[in-house]
Design a protein around this motif. Structure first.
Motif, PDB file in Angstrom:
ATOM      1  N   VAL A  97      98.347 -16.507  49.618  1.00  0.00           N
ATOM      2  CA  VAL A  97      99.647 -16.025  49.146  1.00  0.00           C
ATOM      3  C   VAL A  97      99.061 -14.686  48.181  1.00  0.00           C
ATOM      4  O   VAL A  97      99.233 -14.096  47.751  1.00  0.00           O
ATOM      5  N   ALA A  98      99.897 -13.825  48.895  1.00  0.00           N
ATOM      6  CA  ALA A  98     100.009 -12.463  48.872  1.00  0.00           C
ATOM      7  C   ALA A  98     100.515 -12.153  47.599  1.00  0.00           C
ATOM      8  O   ALA A  98      99.957 -10.984  46.599  1.00  0.00           O
ATOM      9  N   SER A  99     101.794 -12.647  46.935  1.00  0.00           N
ATOM     10  CA  SER A  99     102.293 -11.983  45.642  1.00  0.00           C
ATOM     11  C   SER A  99     103.023 -13.870  45.757  1.00  0.00           C
ATOM     12  O   SER A  99     103.384 -15.056  46.145  1.00  0.00           O
ATOM     13  N   LEU A 100     102.514 -14.052  44.262  1.00  0.00           N
ATOM     14  CA  LEU A 100     103.795 -15.318  43.416  1.00  0.00           C
ATOM     15  C   LEU A 100     104.074 -14.564  42.371  1.00  0.00           C
ATOM     16  O   LEU A 100     103.576 -14.536  41.016  1.00  0.00           O
ATOM     17  N   THR A 101     105.055 -15.045  42.310  1.00  0.00           N
ATOM     18  CA  THR A 101     106.165 -14.831  41.222  1.00  0.00           C
ATOM     19  C   THR A 101     107.117 -16.124  40.631  1.00  0.00           C
ATOM     20  O   THR A 101     107.217 -16.980  41.323  1.00  0.00           O
ATOM     21  N   HIS A 102     107.806 -15.987  39.469  1.00  0.00           N
ATOM     22  CA  HIS A 102     107.882 -16.813  38.903  1.00  0.00           C
ATOM     23  C   HIS A 102     109.533 -16.676  38.006  1.00  0.00           C
ATOM     24  O   HIS A 102     109.089 -15.174  37.708  1.00  0.00           O
ATOM     25  N   ALA A 103     110.797 -16.928  37.616  1.00  0.00           N
ATOM     26  CA  ALA A 103     111.858 -16.185  37.387  1.00  0.00           C
ATOM     27  C   ALA A 103     111.588 -16.085  35.808  1.00  0.00           C
ATOM     28  O   ALA A 103     111.756 -15.345  35.507  1.00  0.00           O
TER      29      ALA A 103
END
Length: 562
Positions: free
Chosen positions: A79-85
């Protein structure tokens, strides 16, 4: 409807994955050895997964530098990028990754390139669907370990990671395979991790704050039951692998916090994971929140499997993380301990939820009101997996809320009457409860025939209420597969005489409600061939006195209500 078919088709695959009870797996579930798995290979080397509030970008171990993954370095996969609202910044160091496949080893001293072989051996990214991607790695140059890592984003934004691997040669000199995953965190406020455990193998579980003073010191935490010893060279260079802390975890999961967001990593008990951490794995100020998996006595040509889940959610308290992760931990086979059950019961009763109990005093049913049918209370149900009855009548629950019932594997009665926000997607989650005997979907007007057709999978259902819904003759025809049905309510629906043919195919049906249904004398008289029908409600049904008299004559034992 396409999303319905996709989700329905993966249910059995997910269930099989989560019920495997050992590292050794007889049949492959991934493209490693299952020819039924179809995929495409994108040129970009990465794929975006997005569900709910969570967005993840899964990447192979090649270099990427574009607007999606600027400056991503070669050698880092997962997972190179993990974001959230709630937080748009990447949880992970942008040039690195999380859930990154880092090491293969056998405890012997090797060159760095050998120990970091997962970084360097080429990977192929395979896209199986909008929410599932796999990373295939051919047998590696030194270890000859062939593998597939599957990353699937579940409905709630949780990432489920499954490894399948096969040793292709006898290369592991100490007889075991050691595998290591690292998540490089981008400048969190605290570098520490948190888990339930103690400083002894017999100690009562309490919250432990895992702190490591420097890289490779007090780095790895074992479970209270893990007494395995893996032979390794005295100068083995991967200092994180065998440098143990004084703590032991009681349950195989942990969380850590970055900028008011909790990153929760959860594991199956049978995989005997070891938790590992470094205060500087991703560079100064960037800790690594890691884990290890060992395959003892590995055999050439055998398939091995490990499953874990990662959840990324806003952080409030340790108790909140424990509550919202319970469903995922239950799905992974983690048992619910007594203190967690007692806490859940107390919180539900305090908020006004009615609990019923069996003769042993165990809670076996819950009844919610509109006021207390909250997300927080529904999450608590995961700590009560033996519940048999759930009543959510006239509440404002959504499709997402129905998913919160997944852990209730013994659910027999579900009342969702007047839950008018539910759609076809909710039905896909309802039919996971294969033990259901009673189901009320009355006044759930947004559910269509596509959704109702899925109910045919509930082969133990005896009572079904679909009153004041949009079901038609077509939808009713699908339900005839439920041969166990004894009671059916289709008041004020769009069923007509054409649907009577379907009613005749319910051999066990004893009670039938048809209030307001547009059935004629011909349709009513056809129902005289229903052998077990004992009760029928014909109020506001446009039949003649003569038709009714004929029905009574042919079925004198059937009680008619008008």
């Amino acid at each position: 409807m396409n999303s319905l078919k996709f989700l329905s088709g993966t249910l059995s695959l997910i269930a099989a994955m989560l019920t495997s009870h050992s590292a050794f797996a007889e049949e492959s579930l991934t493209s490693l050895g299952n020819s039924a798995v179809k995929y495409t290979v994108p040129k970009s080397g990465y794929h975006l997964l997005k569900r709910g509030d969570v967005t993840a970008v899964v990447v192979d171990n090649g270099e990427v530098d574009d607007s999606t993954l600027p400056g991503h370095r070669a050698g880092y996969s997962g997972v190179a990028s993990l974001t959230h609202a709630r937080r748009s910044d990447n949880l992970f160091v942008p040039s690195y990754a999380g859930l990154n496949y880092e090491h293969i080893h056998d405890g012997t001293t090797q060159d760095r390139d050998v120990l970091f072989e997962p970084r360097r051996a080429p990977m192929e990214l395979r896209v199986l669907g909008p929410n599932i991607v796999e990373l295939y790695q051919a047998p590696t140059p030194t270890w000859k370990l062939e593998s597939v890592l599957r990353y699937e984003m579940l409905e709630d934004g949780t990432i489920e990671m499954t490894l399948e691997c096969i040793p292709r040669a006898k290369t592991f000199r100490n007889g075991y395979v050691g595998l290591f995953w690292a998540s490089y965190i981008n400048a969190p406020d605290s570098k520490d991790i948190h888990f339930l455990g103690s400083d002894s193998r017999q100690g009562k579980p309490e919250w432990i704050r895992g702190i490591t003073p420097s890289h490779g010191v007090l780095a790895t935490h074992l479970s209270q039951d893990d007494k395995r010893e893996f032979k390794h060279d005295d100068d083995f260079p991967l200092t994180l692998a065998f440098n143990r802390s004084k703590h032991f975890f009681a349950e195989p999961w942990y969380y850590a916090v970055s900028h008011d967001m909790a990153f929760v990593q959860m594991f199956r008990p049978e995989d005997n994971i070891r938790l590992t951490q470094s205060p500087s794995g991703g560079g100064n100020g960037n800790p690594a929140w890691d884990f290890q998996w060992f395959i003892p006595d590995c055999q050439v040509g055998k398939l091995y499997r490990m499953v874990m889940r990662a959840q990324y959610v806003p952080f409030e308290s340790p108790e909140q993380v424990q509550r919202i992760s319970r469903a995922n931990r239950t799905a992974l086979g983690q048992p619910v301990l007594d203190h967690e059950k007692n806490q859940a019961r107390a919180q539900l009763e305090e908020s006004g939820v009615d609990l019923s109990r069996n003769s042993d005093g165990q809670a076996n049913g819950v009844s919610f009101s509109k006021r207390n049918a909250t997300r927080e209370n529904l999450d608590l149900l995961a700590a009560l997996p033996h519940l048999e009855t759930v009543r959510l009548y006239e509440t404002d629950v959504t499709d997402e809320d129905v998913r919160r019932l997944h852990p209730l594997k013994q659910l027999k009665s579900l009342d969702l009457g007047f839950c008018q926000r539910l759609t076809d997607d909710a039905v896909l989650d309802i039919v996971r409860h294969q033990e259901l005997q009673f189901l009320n979907l009355g006044f759930c007007r947004r559910i269509t025939d596509d959704g109702f057709s899925q109910l045919a999978r509930l082969q133990n259902l005896t009572s079904l209420n679909l009153s004041v819904t949009s079901i038609t003759d077509s939808g009713l025809a699908h339900l005839t597969k439920i041969q166990s049905l004894t009671s059916l309510d289709i008041d004020n629906t769009q069923v007509t005489d054409a649907g009577v043919d379907s009613l005749l195919k319910f051999p066990a049906l004893r009670s039938l409600r048809l209030v307001g249904v547009r059935i004629s004398d011909a349709g009513l008289l056809a129902m005289t061939d229903m052998p077990n029908l004992k009760h029928i409600n014909l109020r506001d049904v446009p039949i003649s006195k003569e038709g009714l008299a004929t029905f009574r004559k042919k079925r004198p034992q059937c009680l008619i209500k008008q």
